[in-house]
Scaffold this motif. Structure first.
Motif, PDB file in Angstrom:
ATOM      1  N   ILE A 136     -14.460  -1.937  -5.549  1.00  0.00           N
ATOM      2  CA  ILE A 136     -14.641  -0.492  -5.431  1.00  0.00           C
ATOM      3  C   ILE A 136     -13.686   0.035  -4.370  1.00  0.00           C
ATOM      4  O   ILE A 136     -13.682  -0.439  -3.232  1.00  0.00           O
ATOM      5  CB  ILE A 136     -16.085  -0.128  -5.050  1.00  0.00           C
ATOM      6  N   ALA A 137     -12.891   1.028  -4.745  1.00  0.00           N
ATOM      7  CA  ALA A 137     -11.961   1.657  -3.817  1.00  0.00           C
ATOM      8  C   ALA A 137     -12.304   3.128  -3.649  1.00  0.00           C
ATOM      9  O   ALA A 137     -12.911   3.753  -4.539  1.00  0.00           O
ATOM     10  CB  ALA A 137     -10.531   1.507  -4.333  1.00  0.00           C
ATOM     11  N   ALA A 138     -11.929   3.669  -2.504  1.00  0.00           N
ATOM     12  CA  ALA A 138     -12.076   5.106  -2.241  1.00  0.00           C
ATOM     13  C   ALA A 138     -10.858   5.561  -1.459  1.00  0.00           C
ATOM     14  O   ALA A 138     -10.473   4.916  -0.481  1.00  0.00           O
ATOM     15  CB  ALA A 138     -13.351   5.382  -1.469  1.00  0.00           C
ATOM     16  N   HIS A 139     -10.255   6.633  -1.922  1.00  0.00           N
ATOM     17  CA  HIS A 139      -9.052   7.176  -1.274  1.00  0.00           C
ATOM     18  C   HIS A 139      -7.964   6.099  -1.138  1.00  0.00           C
ATOM     19  O   HIS A 139      -7.238   6.048  -0.149  1.00  0.00           O
ATOM     20  CB  HIS A 139      -9.410   7.773   0.090  1.00  0.00           C
ATOM     21  N   GLY A 140      -7.894   5.237  -2.126  1.00  0.00           N
ATOM     22  CA  GLY A 140      -6.847   4.230  -2.177  1.00  0.00           C
ATOM     23  C   GLY A 140      -7.151   2.927  -1.473  1.00  0.00           C
ATOM     24  O   GLY A 140      -6.403   1.967  -1.607  1.00  0.00           O
ATOM     25  N   GLU A 141      -8.244   2.849  -0.723  1.00  0.00           N
ATOM     26  CA  GLU A 141      -8.575   1.648   0.035  1.00  0.00           C
ATOM     27  C   GLU A 141      -9.729   0.884  -0.605  1.00  0.00           C
ATOM     28  O   GLU A 141     -10.705   1.488  -1.067  1.00  0.00           O
ATOM     29  CB  GLU A 141      -8.965   2.018   1.467  1.00  0.00           C
ATOM     30  N   ALA A 142      -9.631  -0.435  -0.614  1.00  0.00           N
ATOM     31  CA  ALA A 142     -10.743  -1.267  -1.075  1.00  0.00           C
ATOM     32  C   ALA A 142     -11.862  -1.187  -0.045  1.00  0.00           C
ATOM     33  O   ALA A 142     -11.663  -1.512   1.124  1.00  0.00           O
ATOM     34  CB  ALA A 142     -10.277  -2.713  -1.236  1.00  0.00           C
ATOM     35  N   VAL A 143     -13.049  -0.755  -0.485  1.00  0.00           N
ATOM     36  CA  VAL A 143     -14.142  -0.557   0.468  1.00  0.00           C
ATOM     37  C   VAL A 143     -15.364  -1.426   0.172  1.00  0.00           C
ATOM     38  O   VAL A 143     -16.200  -1.636   1.052  1.00  0.00           O
ATOM     39  CB  VAL A 143     -14.571   0.927   0.538  1.00  0.00           C
TER      40      VAL A 143
END
Length: 299
Positions: A136-143
């Motif tokens: 799961i990524a958010a705003h391009g980062e893997a979170v």
């Protein structure tokens, strides 16, 4: 919180996809298709597992973007609808979302799905190298990420195992035993050992090299401490191969980048291939980075 709700669904569907992989292997009818290229196979298990994962997540998190490895799947069928599961993981929901990620909305999420990581190994019966990956990524980062091992053994029984983590929260489902200080153990590809990969590894002078199939399996070696670096100085992996492991490694304080130290990005519209390779470590990141020849990807 949107992230934890979505992650709880990802854990559940990854485990159910693992059942699909086991059942199809047990049937003996793998339905193998060569998609072209080197070691680029597809089986019935790849397609059915992705069908289950994506249709279920579309119901759980309809505003999220979901990107799966297999691109020839029709999700608007009776079979697809019959596979939908709305189960979630109570273990995940026992944890609070880290404050830094609490403001993430469902529409910010990009979910990267590899329904069967290690298809070549699956076909060859190398079951221990097979995983289900959901990142799961958010705003391009893997979170956040989930890695499910369908054939993980507990007391001689293949019960399966789920590793999951959230950046800022930590990671769960395994026991970490770090590589002894002073030792350099690298894991890399088993079947794509071209010159750029070998040269990068040789420059690091590892005490031991572990070659296995599947990006998920390599990430697990770093996560558990069996290896202290995953190094692959070549194109070959895709975003769905790395997002889950990237998030879990970061949740433990490690790093995953390309071989030049640049972060891997996971925006919905990013090119899928990791064209400049992968470097993942739990320690000594600067050492490994310093040992990679600057022109390694041009060789």
């Amino acid at each position: 919180m949107a992230l934890m709700r979505t992650l709880s669904a990802c854990v559940s569907v990854a485990e159910k996809a693992g059942v699909v992989l086991r059942d199809i292997m047990a049937s003996g009818n793998l339905g193998i298709v060569d998609k072209g290229g080197i070691n680029n196979l597809q089986t019935l298990a790849d397609k059915k597992a992705q069908l289950l994962i994506v249709t279920s997540l579309m119901k759980h998190s309809p505003k999220a973007t979901i990107i799966g490895e297999e691109d020839d799947i029709d999700y608007d069928t009776d079979e697809a609808r019959s596979l939908i599961t709305m189960d979630t993981s109570s273990e995940v929901m026992e944890h609070s979302c880290p404050d830094k990620l609490a403001g993430i909305n469902e529409e910010d999420l990009v979910i990267w799905v590899d329904p069967l990581d290690g298809t070549k190994e699956y076909v060859e019966g190398r079951k221990q190298d097979v995983t289900v990956l959901i990142g799961i990524a958010a705003h391009g980062e893997a979170v956040a990420g989930v890695i499910y091992q369908p054939w993980y053994e507990v007391e001689g029984k293949e019960t399966g195992r789920t590793l999951w983590g959230v950046v800022g929260l930590g990671a769960f489902g395994f026991k970490r035993v770090p590589v002894p200080e002073g030792r350099k153990i690298i894991t890399t590809t088993r079947s794509h050992m071209q010159k750029s990969v070998q040269d990068a590894i040789d420059s690091c002078k590892p005490d031991k090299l572990i070659q296995i199939g599947g990006a998920g399996s390599k990430c697990i070696l770093v996560i558990e401490g069996t290896a202290d670096a995953y190094l692959f100085a070549s194109p070959g992996t895709k975003k769905w191969d790395t997002c889950a492991g990237d998030a879990i490694i970061k949740s433990l304080g490690g790093k995953m980048t390309d071989v030049f130290g640049k972060d891997l990005l996971y925006h919905a519209d990013v090119p899928y291939p990791n064209k400049t390779g992968v470097l993942a470590t739990m320690r000594d990141f600067d050492f490994y980075l310093s040992k990679i020849p600057a022109n390694i990807m041009d060789r």
